[in-house]
Motif scaffolding. Structure first.
Motif, PDB file in Angstrom:
ATOM      1  N   THR A 101      30.399  38.127  10.666  1.00  0.00           N
ATOM      2  CA  THR A 101      30.537  37.399   9.404  1.00  0.00           C
ATOM      3  C   THR A 101      32.005  37.253   9.024  1.00  0.00           C
ATOM      4  N   GLY A 102      32.775  38.311   9.197  1.00  0.00           N
ATOM      5  CA  GLY A 102      34.202  38.250   8.888  1.00  0.00           C
ATOM      6  C   GLY A 102      34.929  37.225   9.738  1.00  0.00           C
ATOM      7  N   PHE A 103      34.646  37.229  11.046  1.00  0.00           N
ATOM      8  CA  PHE A 103      35.281  36.238  11.918  1.00  0.00           C
ATOM      9  C   PHE A 103      34.842  34.824  11.562  1.00  0.00           C
ATOM     10  N   LEU A 104      33.576  34.648  11.220  1.00  0.00           N
ATOM     11  CA  LEU A 104      33.077  33.324  10.842  1.00  0.00           C
ATOM     12  C   LEU A 104      33.747  32.829   9.560  1.00  0.00           C
ATOM     13  N   VAL A 105      33.860  33.697   8.570  1.00  0.00           N
ATOM     14  CA  VAL A 105      34.504  33.322   7.306  1.00  0.00           C
ATOM     15  C   VAL A 105      35.964  32.941   7.548  1.00  0.00           C
ATOM     16  N   CYS A 106      36.678  33.749   8.316  1.00  0.00           N
ATOM     17  CA  CYS A 106      38.085  33.439   8.610  1.00  0.00           C
ATOM     18  C   CYS A 106      38.212  32.136   9.391  1.00  0.00           C
ATOM     19  N   LEU A 121      36.085  29.551   9.517  1.00  0.00           N
ATOM     20  CA  LEU A 121      35.746  28.391   8.686  1.00  0.00           C
ATOM     21  C   LEU A 121      36.829  28.108   7.640  1.00  0.00           C
ATOM     22  N   THR A 122      37.396  29.154   7.081  1.00  0.00           N
ATOM     23  CA  THR A 122      38.466  28.957   6.103  1.00  0.00           C
ATOM     24  C   THR A 122      39.690  28.324   6.761  1.00  0.00           C
ATOM     25  N   TYR A 123      40.030  28.831   7.924  1.00  0.00           N
ATOM     26  CA  TYR A 123      41.197  28.305   8.643  1.00  0.00           C
ATOM     27  C   TYR A 123      40.994  26.840   9.023  1.00  0.00           C
ATOM     28  N   TRP A 124      39.871  26.533   9.617  1.00  0.00           N
ATOM     29  CA  TRP A 124      39.647  25.172  10.099  1.00  0.00           C
ATOM     30  C   TRP A 124      39.293  24.187   8.994  1.00  0.00           C
ATOM     31  N   SER A 125      38.822  24.673   7.857  1.00  0.00           N
ATOM     32  CA  SER A 125      38.535  23.747   6.757  1.00  0.00           C
ATOM     33  C   SER A 125      39.819  23.141   6.198  1.00  0.00           C
ATOM     34  N   GLY A 126      40.930  23.795   6.417  1.00  0.00           N
ATOM     35  CA  GLY A 126      42.209  23.243   5.980  1.00  0.00           C
ATOM     36  C   GLY A 126      42.562  21.940   6.675  1.00  0.00           C
ATOM     37  N   ALA A 127      41.972  21.702   7.841  1.00  0.00           N
ATOM     38  CA  ALA A 127      42.239  20.459   8.569  1.00  0.00           C
ATOM     39  C   ALA A 127      41.776  19.239   7.777  1.00  0.00           C
ATOM     40  N   LEU A 128      40.817  19.424   6.893  1.00  0.00           N
ATOM     41  CA  LEU A 128      40.360  18.308   6.057  1.00  0.00           C
ATOM     42  C   LEU A 128      41.495  17.742   5.207  1.00  0.00           C
ATOM     43  N   TYR A 129      42.412  18.611   4.824  1.00  0.00           N
ATOM     44  CA  TYR A 129      43.471  18.200   3.903  1.00  0.00           C
ATOM     45  C   TYR A 129      44.725  17.715   4.611  1.00  0.00           C
ATOM     46  N   THR A 130      44.697  17.645   5.919  1.00  0.00           N
ATOM     47  CA  THR A 130      45.846  17.109   6.655  1.00  0.00           C
ATOM     48  C   THR A 130      45.587  15.700   7.173  1.00  0.00           C
ATOM     49  N   ASP A 131      44.401  15.180   6.942  1.00  0.00           N
ATOM     50  CA  ASP A 131      44.054  13.831   7.384  1.00  0.00           C
ATOM     51  C   ASP A 131      44.591  12.817   6.375  1.00  0.00           C
ATOM     52  N   PRO A 132      45.564  11.986   6.775  1.00  0.00           N
ATOM     53  CA  PRO A 132      46.140  11.036   5.818  1.00  0.00           C
ATOM     54  C   PRO A 132      45.162   9.955   5.358  1.00  0.00           C
ATOM     55  N   ALA A 133      44.105   9.715   6.126  1.00  0.00           N
ATOM     56  CA  ALA A 133      43.136   8.686   5.740  1.00  0.00           C
ATOM     57  C   ALA A 133      42.147   9.197   4.691  1.00  0.00           C
ATOM     58  N   ARG A 134      42.114  10.483   4.501  1.00  0.00           N
ATOM     59  CA  ARG A 134      41.169  11.067   3.549  1.00  0.00           C
ATOM     60  C   ARG A 134      41.708  10.892   2.130  1.00  0.00           C
ATOM     61  N   PRO A 135      40.875  10.409   1.211  1.00  0.00           N
ATOM     62  CA  PRO A 135      41.362  10.218  -0.167  1.00  0.00           C
ATOM     63  C   PRO A 135      41.636  11.559  -0.851  1.00  0.00           C
ATOM     64  N   TYR A 136      42.632  11.552  -1.719  1.00  0.00           N
ATOM     65  CA  TYR A 136      42.994  12.757  -2.464  1.00  0.00           C
ATOM     66  C   TYR A 136      42.057  12.917  -3.649  1.00  0.00           C
ATOM     67  N   ARG A 137      41.450  14.076  -3.742  1.00  0.00           N
ATOM     68  CA  ARG A 137      40.574  14.405  -4.866  1.00  0.00           C
ATOM     69  C   ARG A 137      41.171  15.626  -5.565  1.00  0.00           C
TER      70      ARG A 137
END
Length: 154
Positions: free
Chosen positions: A89-94, A96-112
């Motif tokens: 669970t700890g490895f999964l949480v880390c 998912l948290t690490y890779w979810s940051g990739a959502l915010y580096t996509d320039p085509a994604r609208p800023y919310r």
């Protein structure tokens, strides 16, 4: 003591939330070349990265985890199933948290703004909680290959 720590954790989470929301800042600090060329004049670095109150929640989770380890050091060892469950669970949480940051580096994604603020306020805390689960498994759990790696004598 723990009540004060809980209040501090909530208050410390408000700093990155409100700072991101009010100033329309990105959810993550991205380290681009331009920032490093003039780091002391980069607004995002000076106003967010170098400010301890933006990183405070993760540190508070670490302090609370240290307190829990100190208080629980005389307890019995966790069963093998719980050890592996905490570790996975700890490895999964880390992860998912690490890779979810990739959502915010996509320039085509609208800023919310609200979404970015929630992520900025919670990502360090959630990652720290994942690390806490891993360390709890390693400290109180049965031996796993991961604990063998960390206790290797050379």
């Amino acid at each position: 003591g723990l009540s004060v720590s809980g209040v501090l954790l909530i208050a410390a989470s408000l700093a990155p939330f409100l700072g991101t929301l009010w100033y329309n800042r990105p959810a993550l600090l991205t380290f681009y070349k331009g920032m490093w060329e003039q780091v002391r004049t980069d607004d995002l670095y000076v106003s967010v990265y170098s400010q301890a109150h933006y990183r405070g929640p993760g540190y508070l989770v670490g302090v609370l985890a240290g307190y829990a380890v100190f208080r629980g050091r005389s307890t019995t060892q966790l069963p093998r199933t719980k050890s592996w469950l905490l570790l996975a669970t700890g490895f999964l949480v880390c992860f998912l948290t690490y890779w979810s940051g990739a959502l915010y580096t996509d320039p085509a994604r609208p800023y919310r703004p609200l979404e970015a603020s929630v992520y900025a306020a919670t990502n360090h805390t959630v990652f720290a909680l994942g690390l806490t689960l891993i360390l709890t498994s390693l400290i109180f759990g049965t031996k796993t290959f991961i604990s063998d790696i960390f206790s290797w004598q050379g």
